[in-house]
Write a protein that holds these residues in place. Structure first.
Motif, PDB file in Angstrom:
ATOM      1  N   SER A 146       0.846  -1.190   0.000  1.00 42.35           N
ATOM      2  CA  SER A 146       0.000   0.000   0.000  1.00 42.35           C
ATOM      3  C   SER A 146       0.878   1.236   0.000  1.00 42.35           C
ATOM      4  O   SER A 146       1.372   1.683   1.030  1.00 42.35           O
ATOM      5  CB  SER A 146      -0.959   0.039   1.185  1.00 42.35           C
ATOM      6  N   HIS A 196      -2.589   4.532  -0.608  1.00 43.35           N
ATOM      7  CA  HIS A 196      -4.011   4.469  -0.251  1.00 43.35           C
ATOM      8  C   HIS A 196      -4.248   4.077   1.197  1.00 43.35           C
ATOM      9  O   HIS A 196      -5.329   4.316   1.724  1.00 43.35           O
ATOM     10  CB  HIS A 196      -4.755   3.496  -1.175  1.00 43.35           C
ATOM     11  N   GLY A 197      -3.267   3.471   1.828  1.00 47.52           N
ATOM     12  CA  GLY A 197      -3.431   3.059   3.215  1.00 47.52           C
ATOM     13  C   GLY A 197      -3.923   1.622   3.344  1.00 47.52           C
ATOM     14  O   GLY A 197      -3.992   0.868   2.362  1.00 47.52           O
ATOM     15  N   ILE A 198      -4.270   1.249   4.567  1.00 47.48           N
ATOM     16  CA  ILE A 198      -4.685  -0.119   4.885  1.00 47.48           C
ATOM     17  C   ILE A 198      -6.208  -0.224   4.935  1.00 47.48           C
ATOM     18  O   ILE A 198      -6.794  -1.143   4.362  1.00 47.48           O
ATOM     19  CB  ILE A 198      -4.101  -0.546   6.252  1.00 47.48           C
ATOM     20  N   LEU A 218      -1.520  -6.459   5.637  1.00 49.50           N
ATOM     21  CA  LEU A 218      -0.586  -5.931   6.641  1.00 49.50           C
ATOM     22  C   LEU A 218      -0.113  -7.061   7.558  1.00 49.50           C
ATOM     23  O   LEU A 218       1.076  -7.157   7.877  1.00 49.50           O
ATOM     24  CB  LEU A 218      -1.271  -4.824   7.449  1.00 49.50           C
ATOM     25  N   VAL A 237      -7.117  -0.772   9.781  1.00 49.84           N
ATOM     26  CA  VAL A 237      -5.676  -0.921  10.002  1.00 49.84           C
ATOM     27  C   VAL A 237      -5.381  -2.189  10.805  1.00 49.84           C
ATOM     28  O   VAL A 237      -4.659  -3.081  10.337  1.00 49.84           O
ATOM     29  CB  VAL A 237      -5.040   0.317  10.679  1.00 49.84           C
ATOM     30  N   LEU A 238      -5.888  -2.259  12.019  1.00 46.55           N
ATOM     31  CA  LEU A 238      -5.715  -3.455  12.859  1.00 46.55           C
ATOM     32  C   LEU A 238      -7.079  -4.117  13.032  1.00 46.55           C
ATOM     33  O   LEU A 238      -8.109  -3.444  13.082  1.00 46.55           O
ATOM     34  CB  LEU A 238      -5.157  -3.056  14.224  1.00 46.55           C
ATOM     35  N   ASP A 251       5.055   4.538   1.377  1.00 48.17           N
ATOM     36  CA  ASP A 251       4.677   3.278   2.012  1.00 48.17           C
ATOM     37  C   ASP A 251       3.665   3.609   3.097  1.00 48.17           C
ATOM     38  O   ASP A 251       4.023   4.091   4.162  1.00 48.17           O
ATOM     39  CB  ASP A 251       5.926   2.598   2.600  1.00 48.17           C
ATOM     40  N   ASN A 252       2.406   3.357   2.813  1.00 50.59           N
ATOM     41  CA  ASN A 252       1.343   3.682   3.780  1.00 50.59           C
ATOM     42  C   ASN A 252       0.799   2.417   4.424  1.00 50.59           C
ATOM     43  O   ASN A 252      -0.402   2.181   4.445  1.00 50.59           O
ATOM     44  CB  ASN A 252       0.231   4.473   3.090  1.00 50.59           C
ATOM     45  N   THR A 253       1.694   1.605   4.967  1.00 52.63           N
ATOM     46  CA  THR A 253       1.255   0.370   5.615  1.00 52.63           C
ATOM     47  C   THR A 253       1.460   0.498   7.118  1.00 52.63           C
ATOM     48  O   THR A 253       2.426  -0.008   7.681  1.00 52.63           O
ATOM     49  CB  THR A 253       2.034  -0.846   5.088  1.00 52.63           C
TER      50      THR A 253
END
Lengths: 472, 472
Positions: A424, A427-429, A437, A467-468, B188-190
């Motif tokens: 990613s 755009h993010g997670i 992730l 995310v998590l 890196d957006n992780t």
């Protein structure tokens, strides 16, 4: 353990806030641009001040109700839509959209989190300044969400991503405490960097309510060119050459494959094609130069030099603002053409720059073993960031290929990971890539992330499942 | 509760490491440049690998022994010297100084934490690249310490500070876990930004063992000028004008007061004075321009324009490399002249750019009420960062004024804080400014910092007493 935001809680919340305190969760709040998921929410809280944001969070934290922070709703990884788990409250910053101050001589702007990117651009321009962050959804995306997701876009090469363009934040924590970090300072080494911890945490550690943003001088002259290159490797050499010649003057360096032009011809035939006989690979180069340099002339000289070196074979250099916009339209409409054609699997990846060319070759070969697909690979080559999207063959619909989606994604992401890349890039997670992730993230990093999340949001109310994984 | 590193523990540690595992705590490890404190240490561990760093930390964590991470020993706030509390072990990265790789086409270098800044400069130059971070102590400072303290220096205006020049880190945590975040990626957006959390944490959250660093292209041509300005406000207008004309081409913009020249004449008379009849304020402008622009000509044109606008009254523009070095020597030797003359109180402060001029006026007035002092105010005006140092009148010694030191510091810092500034712009908190952080820091920020510290280092072994007060 979270619980549903039931009617009693919604009424309680309404009583705590000034009017209009809440909005109904209309469909627009529960969709995401690619239509992958539908979200759920008991209500949309629309606080009018940082104190009201704190009130919402305090109440939700006390009641163990989840809160999904909502910006412009343009995120592509489902960070803004919670489809499973206890029903949450949406927290929209749409009423807090003031641009509080522009300090032109300092190159600083202070804006509330709900300010729309396009309005920020306009306010900067009115002060003869530039806020360089730019993405296709600038007409809807809000700065709080852009910071929450550390958005990237087309000018990262020169100016950095949202993180690099922020000097300070105001953030409300899960328990309603307010951290005032709204600094206008360029340098401040007083303690741990909470600003960057919040930026890119996708609303899981706190809710950004205001930000001070870095502005840049507007370049004296701008220019844009499209150049045909032999290969991705040649495109990288062209970037090196362009930097040697123009230093920081390169604002954007976007690579596209012919598939992008084919898609435009197929889905958006009104867009003017830049070449009569397109080759496989081409790049868009955008420059903004200081006074005393002519951008079009500089691009022509670059082209001549690159031609002599065998890096480029054809090119178009804009001679007017209208031509610049025409070139940019090709690049900016590719995501829309993609959307209309419908991908089987889309990937927002980055690689070490030196591995980009090898990845494209190996990725294409690996996917060919899985089936007959069209790959539209384009993106921010200057950042090593590719949008690597996989489509059905012409005339077929993605619904026939849905069963292959996970296999394609794993094939692409495994290769990216093996080559030192990121699954990613910008755009993010969100909710889409939580499993990625877990699969690809450094295990110690994941432990630390969980520790930070539990410390800052012990009840797990902030954007649960993003995310998590949400605690059971 | 920590305990002393006694002989038994030192012997135990020696047995865990390969030779040369430990060094004696010679005086050079226990001093700091301004001679304010003496540190103590039972031994200096000199691990040869990240695994050995992990071994040291695991052992110290198990035995509840403090660890003071040690870079080049050049820090100015006592982060590297622990003079009180249980006797710690020093952990020096001096054996891990390899530059592992230079990826010139990617503009990336990977270096071990013990690499000396000057060696990093040389390795970048050998690949025709620039690692822009530059500070006076570059011959001793190590990259691990520079990142741990988020060092600044003279090129922040153009290239950012240590934080902005880092892509990835390898870090050993208090319990010996190793986080491998050695990324070469631009995007890196992780997940959460642990890199920036570690950078600037001054060795209190983890020990940086390696880093991937951003390099920049070398500007095609460089130039340097000194220009006399009427006032700090005129200097800021000159900076705006210079940026309008040269965009990102301005590499450094340093302001100095005549007191700096007087100090050079007094303490370092061999240094050539740039002006026959110095005025109160002058600035050093350093530019690095792309091919096609002549730096000396650009500076001359800037001077002419600024002269017409009444911003500058005199100037010197270097016509050779030797003249450039001569101008820079004036700026770079001011800290040494300060050291020889001996300040009563030194302040590394930053202000919103628009407040700098008002601060200088109000600061001078406030100090005049406390006594008759000489103020040497100089620094990185382009970043709003002033080194604002207070000295006794000519012919008097600082020992006579020591009792006034705290009052002067409080006077300056209170004013900085009231004007939205920072009491540590680039030097960090260390042990010197723990009280300042408590006095001026946002209370919620301090709570979060404590929470993060306790989560990452529950026994408080990492650099105890730096940044945050050691737990009793």
């Amino acid at each position: 353990m979270l619980r549903d935001a039931d009617q009693g809680f919604v009424d309680h919340l309404r009583g705590l806030l000034s009017e209009p305190a809440l909005r109904a969760p209309e469909p627009r709040y529960l969709e995401e641009p690619r239509g992958r998921w539908a979200g759920r929410a008991a209500a949309v809280a629309v606080p009018g001040s940082v104190e009201e944001v704190a009130t919402v969070l305090r109440a939700c934290n006390a009641a163990r109700v989840g809160v999904v922070p909502y910006g412009g709703g343009t995120g592509l990884v489902g960070g803004q839509v919670a489809g499973v788990g206890p029903v949450p409250v949406l927290l929209s910053l749409e009423r807090m959209r003031a641009i509080r101050a522009v300090h032109a001589e300092e190159n600083v702007m202070e804006a509330e989190a709900g300010a729309i990117l396009q309005d920020i651009h306009a306010a900067a321009e009115a002060a003869d300044r530039l806020y360089p962050l730019s993405i296709a959804s600038k007409g809807s995306a809000r700065i709080g969400g852009l910071l929450g997701t550390n958005a990237g876009g087309v000018n990262v090469l020169r100016y950095g991503n949202a993180r690099d363009l922020c000097l300070g934040l105001e953030v409300v924590l899960a328990d309603g405490r307010i951290w005032n970090g709204l600094s206008r300072l360029r340098k401040d080494n007083t303690g741990y960097d909470l600003r960057n911890l919040m930026i890119g945490s996708e609303g899981t550690l706190g809710v950004i309510t205001a930000a001070s943003l870095k502005l840049a001088p507007r370049p004296a002259g701008e220019g844009t060119a499209l150049m045909v290159v032999e290969s991705p490797a040649a495109a990288l050499s062209l970037l090196s050459l362009a930097r040697d010649r123009m230093g920081e003057g390169i604002s954007a360096f976007e690579m596209m494959h012919r598939t992008g032009l084919d898609f435009l011809a197929e889905a958006l035939p009104d867009i003017r094609q830049p070449f009569d006989t397109p080759s496989d690979w081409f790049v868009l180069i955008d420059v903004g130069l200081a006074a005393g340099l002519d951008p079009a002339a500089a691009l022509e000289a670059l082209f001549a030099d690159a031609f002599d070196k065998g890096l480029v074979s054809d090119g178009v250099i804009a001679q007017s603002g209208a031509q610049r916009r025409g070139i940019w339209e090709v690049r900016e409409q590719i995501p829309e053409a993609n959307r209309r054609i419908g991908s089987i699997s889309s990937h927002d990846i980055s690689l070490p720059m030196g591995e980009v060319a090898a990845f494209i070759e190996r990725g294409g070969a690996a996917l060919a073993r899985l089936g007959d697909f069209r790959i539209n690979c384009f993106g921010h080559l200057g950042d090593g960031n590719l949008h690597y999207n996989v489509f059905p063959p012409k005339g077929r619909d993605r619904s026939e290929f849905r069963h292959l989606g996970d296999g394609i994604k794993t094939c692409v992401h495994d290769l990216v990971d093996a080559m030192g890349g990121s699954v990613s890039a910008e755009h993010g997670i969100g909710r889409l890539k939580v499993g990625d992730l877990e699969r690809y993230g450094d295990p110690v990093k994941l432990e630390l992330m969980r520790g930070i999340k539990d410390m800052l949001d012990p009840n797990g109310i902030l954007n649960p499942g993003a995310v998590l994984r949400a605690r059971g």
